[in-house]
Design a protein around this motif. Sequence first.
Motif, PDB file in Angstrom:
ATOM      1  N   TYR A 195      30.060  35.377  45.809  1.00 40.55           N
ATOM      2  CA  TYR A 195      30.631  35.022  44.505  1.00 40.55           C
ATOM      3  C   TYR A 195      31.759  34.008  44.670  1.00 40.55           C
ATOM      4  O   TYR A 195      31.882  33.055  43.878  1.00 40.55           O
ATOM      5  N   LEU A 196      32.583  34.190  45.697  1.00 39.28           N
ATOM      6  CA  LEU A 196      33.724  33.300  45.915  1.00 39.28           C
ATOM      7  C   LEU A 196      33.331  32.017  46.640  1.00 39.28           C
ATOM      8  O   LEU A 196      34.151  31.093  46.758  1.00 39.28           O
ATOM      9  N   ASN A 197      32.094  31.987  47.150  1.00 37.26           N
ATOM     10  CA  ASN A 197      31.611  30.845  47.918  1.00 37.26           C
ATOM     11  C   ASN A 197      32.452  30.628  49.176  1.00 37.26           C
ATOM     12  O   ASN A 197      32.840  29.501  49.515  1.00 37.26           O
ATOM     13  N   VAL A 198      32.743  31.749  49.849  1.00 37.41           N
ATOM     14  CA  VAL A 198      33.442  31.697  51.133  1.00 37.41           C
ATOM     15  C   VAL A 198      32.655  32.562  52.117  1.00 37.41           C
ATOM     16  O   VAL A 198      31.706  33.257  51.737  1.00 37.41           O
ATOM     17  N   SER A 199      33.048  32.547  53.365  1.00 36.95           N
ATOM     18  CA  SER A 199      32.354  33.344  54.374  1.00 36.95           C
ATOM     19  C   SER A 199      32.784  34.806  54.301  1.00 36.95           C
ATOM     20  O   SER A 199      33.853  35.142  53.781  1.00 36.95           O
ATOM     21  N   LYS A 200      31.943  35.675  54.849  1.00 34.73           N
ATOM     22  CA  LYS A 200      32.304  37.088  54.950  1.00 34.73           C
ATOM     23  C   LYS A 200      33.560  37.255  55.802  1.00 34.73           C
ATOM     24  O   LYS A 200      34.393  38.130  55.533  1.00 34.73           O
ATOM     25  N   GLN A 201      33.687  36.423  56.817  1.00 32.19           N
ATOM     26  CA  GLN A 201      34.852  36.498  57.681  1.00 32.19           C
ATOM     27  C   GLN A 201      36.131  36.207  56.906  1.00 32.19           C
ATOM     28  O   GLN A 201      37.178  36.825  57.160  1.00 32.19           O
ATOM     29  N   MET A 202      36.046  35.267  55.952  1.00 33.12           N
ATOM     30  CA  MET A 202      37.235  34.938  55.168  1.00 33.12           C
ATOM     31  C   MET A 202      37.633  36.099  54.253  1.00 33.12           C
ATOM     32  O   MET A 202      38.819  36.424  54.130  1.00 33.12           O
ATOM     33  N   HIS A 245      42.327  34.678  40.906  1.00 30.72           N
ATOM     34  CA  HIS A 245      41.829  34.812  39.537  1.00 30.72           C
ATOM     35  C   HIS A 245      40.322  35.081  39.535  1.00 30.72           C
ATOM     36  O   HIS A 245      39.832  35.888  38.730  1.00 30.72           O
ATOM     37  N   LYS A 246      39.590  34.419  40.423  1.00 33.09           N
ATOM     38  CA  LYS A 246      38.154  34.674  40.512  1.00 33.09           C
ATOM     39  C   LYS A 246      37.888  36.099  40.990  1.00 33.09           C
ATOM     40  O   LYS A 246      36.985  36.780  40.487  1.00 33.09           O
ATOM     41  N   ILE A 247      38.664  36.574  41.948  1.00 32.11           N
ATOM     42  CA  ILE A 247      38.527  37.949  42.432  1.00 32.11           C
ATOM     43  C   ILE A 247      38.803  38.939  41.305  1.00 32.11           C
ATOM     44  O   ILE A 247      38.059  39.908  41.106  1.00 32.11           O
ATOM     45  N   ALA A 248      39.886  38.689  40.562  1.00 30.91           N
ATOM     46  CA  ALA A 248      40.251  39.583  39.467  1.00 30.91           C
ATOM     47  C   ALA A 248      39.152  39.643  38.418  1.00 30.91           C
ATOM     48  O   ALA A 248      38.841  40.710  37.876  1.00 30.91           O
ATOM     49  N   ASN A 249      38.551  38.497  38.151  1.00 26.20           N
ATOM     50  CA  ASN A 249      37.463  38.450  37.167  1.00 26.20           C
ATOM     51  C   ASN A 249      36.230  39.199  37.672  1.00 26.20           C
ATOM     52  O   ASN A 249      35.608  39.973  36.926  1.00 26.20           O
ATOM     53  N   TYR A 250      35.897  39.013  38.934  1.00 26.07           N
ATOM     54  CA  TYR A 250      34.699  39.631  39.497  1.00 26.07           C
ATOM     55  C   TYR A 250      34.836  41.149  39.615  1.00 26.07           C
ATOM     56  O   TYR A 250      33.910  41.897  39.298  1.00 26.07           O
ATOM     57  N   LEU A 251      36.010  41.615  40.043  1.00 25.68           N
ATOM     58  CA  LEU A 251      36.225  43.043  40.243  1.00 25.68           C
ATOM     59  C   LEU A 251      36.756  43.741  38.991  1.00 25.68           C
ATOM     60  O   LEU A 251      36.882  44.974  38.975  1.00 25.68           O
ATOM     61  N   ASP A 252      37.082  42.970  37.976  1.00 29.84           N
ATOM     62  CA  ASP A 252      37.553  43.512  36.697  1.00 29.84           C
ATOM     63  C   ASP A 252      38.839  44.322  36.856  1.00 29.84           C
ATOM     64  O   ASP A 252      38.966  45.437  36.357  1.00 29.84           O
ATOM     65  N   PHE A 253      39.794  43.730  37.575  1.00 38.34           N
ATOM     66  CA  PHE A 253      41.147  44.268  37.655  1.00 38.34           C
ATOM     67  C   PHE A 253      42.122  43.179  37.228  1.00 38.34           C
ATOM     68  O   PHE A 253      41.848  41.989  37.422  1.00 38.34           O
ATOM     69  N   PRO A 254      43.282  43.548  36.665  1.00 39.52           N
ATOM     70  CA  PRO A 254      44.276  42.538  36.309  1.00 39.52           C
ATOM     71  C   PRO A 254      44.770  41.777  37.530  1.00 39.52           C
ATOM     72  O   PRO A 254      44.769  42.301  38.659  1.00 39.52           O
ATOM     73  N   ARG A 268      55.718  37.880  45.047  1.00 40.22           N
ATOM     74  CA  ARG A 268      55.188  38.937  45.894  1.00 40.22           C
ATOM     75  C   ARG A 268      54.100  38.373  46.812  1.00 40.22           C
ATOM     76  O   ARG A 268      53.571  37.291  46.588  1.00 40.22           O
ATOM     77  N   ASN A 269      53.759  39.155  47.825  1.00 42.20           N
ATOM     78  CA  ASN A 269      52.667  38.775  48.707  1.00 42.20           C
ATOM     79  C   ASN A 269      51.363  39.390  48.220  1.00 42.20           C
ATOM     80  O   ASN A 269      51.347  40.496  47.669  1.00 42.20           O
ATOM     81  N   PHE A 270      50.294  38.678  48.458  1.00 46.86           N
ATOM     82  CA  PHE A 270      48.970  39.216  48.146  1.00 46.86           C
ATOM     83  C   PHE A 270      48.730  40.462  49.002  1.00 46.86           C
ATOM     84  O   PHE A 270      48.996  40.463  50.202  1.00 46.86           O
ATOM     85  N   ASN A 271      48.226  41.525  48.373  1.00 43.88           N
ATOM     86  CA  ASN A 271      47.997  42.797  49.060  1.00 43.88           C
ATOM     87  C   ASN A 271      46.516  42.901  49.431  1.00 43.88           C
ATOM     88  O   ASN A 271      45.677  43.211  48.585  1.00 43.88           O
ATOM     89  N   GLY A 272      46.230  42.648  50.706  1.00 45.88           N
ATOM     90  CA  GLY A 272      44.837  42.673  51.143  1.00 45.88           C
ATOM     91  C   GLY A 272      44.197  44.042  51.006  1.00 45.88           C
ATOM     92  O   GLY A 272      43.007  44.152  50.689  1.00 45.88           O
ATOM     93  N   MET A 273      44.983  45.100  51.215  1.00 46.76           N
ATOM     94  CA  MET A 273      44.440  46.453  51.072  1.00 46.76           C
ATOM     95  C   MET A 273      44.007  46.716  49.631  1.00 46.76           C
ATOM     96  O   MET A 273      43.035  47.426  49.395  1.00 46.76           O
ATOM     97  N   ARG A 274      44.731  46.129  48.689  1.00 48.67           N
ATOM     98  CA  ARG A 274      44.345  46.291  47.291  1.00 48.67           C
ATOM     99  C   ARG A 274      43.007  45.600  47.000  1.00 48.67           C
ATOM    100  O   ARG A 274      42.207  46.080  46.196  1.00 48.67           O
ATOM    101  N   LEU A 275      42.771  44.480  47.633  1.00 49.11           N
ATOM    102  CA  LEU A 275      41.486  43.807  47.474  1.00 49.11           C
ATOM    103  C   LEU A 275      40.362  44.711  47.972  1.00 49.11           C
ATOM    104  O   LEU A 275      39.345  44.893  47.295  1.00 49.11           O
TER     105      LEU A 275
END
Length: 391
Positions: free
Chosen positions: A29-36, A53-62, A5-12
């Motif tokens: 937290y991700l050590n990236v720019s706001k633009q990214m 995986h880092k996003i999932a851990n930070y936002l506490d979603f599977p 599947r494709n990553f769903n940006g709206m879900r992020l």
Amino acid sequence: MVLNRNFNGMRLKEGRIYRGFTITELAEYLNVSKQMVSKYENSHAEPSFETVHKIANYLDFPFHYFYEEPVNVTLGNTYFRSLLSTGKKEREMQLDRIKYITILRKMLEEYIDFPELDLLVGFDYQDDIEEFTQQLRTYWGLGDKPIKDIVFLLEERGFIISSLYLDNKSIDAFGAICSIREKEYYSIVLSSDKQSFYRRQFDVAHELGHALLHEPTIIFNDLDKEEQKQIEKEANDFAAAFLLPKESFLRDITMHPSDLDYYKMLKKKWGVSISAMLMRAYKLGAINDGTYQYMQRMISKKGWRKKEPYDDIKEVSEPIANRQAIELLIENDYFTGPELIKILSKEYGLTIHPSEIESLLGLEKGYLLSKEEPVTNNIVQLKTIRNMESC
């Protein structure tokens, strides 16, 4: 599989707002720019496997949550009990809670017979809220008696009611109409962290007022502050008139209209706070302005602004329909907690942790991973025919 599947940006974006984080906080937290992060959310760039995986851990979603296409939910106006003191960020945080609760209800309806949403339609209140509430009481067969438990009443009338810990002092309750697969629902979410039974009664009646008076005729985003104040006033007037019907309440209050000890007794009868009854008595002309102001000063002197008599004695009424539905299904071996989560993911595109579902539906922590005793006196009932093999 997820990797196809494709990553769903709206879900992020949805998950980030749900948890109350800013783009800046997630970027740090991700050590990236706001633009990214913005590119991730707008599907102009796809994060790496490790970053997800880092996003999932930070936002506490599977992990799967960020690759799903969820069922379409149309959300109408969302009315907050403390509208003018609730900031935009706080309001946005709660929108998807209503969506997720409604999706869960839609899924449960495949197995459970819930009461259908039962609203008074075809009556134009024409700014006469007293008449409108009397019509509603007649339609629902309430007469002019006190409403002992408005949470139970609205669940019996098909409303979806949830009680959540919101960790936000400015939010007491909020509600919205949702539409899923051409069916409409009205969900009301109550704050569980600072309630008394009596305050909750008024909060629920206030949200009922929005549902009946303002939805769908109001275009909320077009309202200025004065118009927002007006619809809040109308919802408050509705709540007072619905909980304290004019004729029967006046018969009670005119016996001792200026005696606060008498209001204490009436509080137990009507299930409404002393402050709300005092305001209602004033608006109905049972007490004059001078008496009203004096009694308000006495309430302050007694320390009743923060806590009134009996507030810590009567147990707060909790919603039960959704919890009972889950318990019926699990205790009758329709499916297990993990199987429920798989159905929610496969059929509705919503993969969330068991603890999230427990919170949204008012289940005991860990219930979806354990076996509890069955309950009795259910509002809801299992459907009589269901081919479970298809699940």
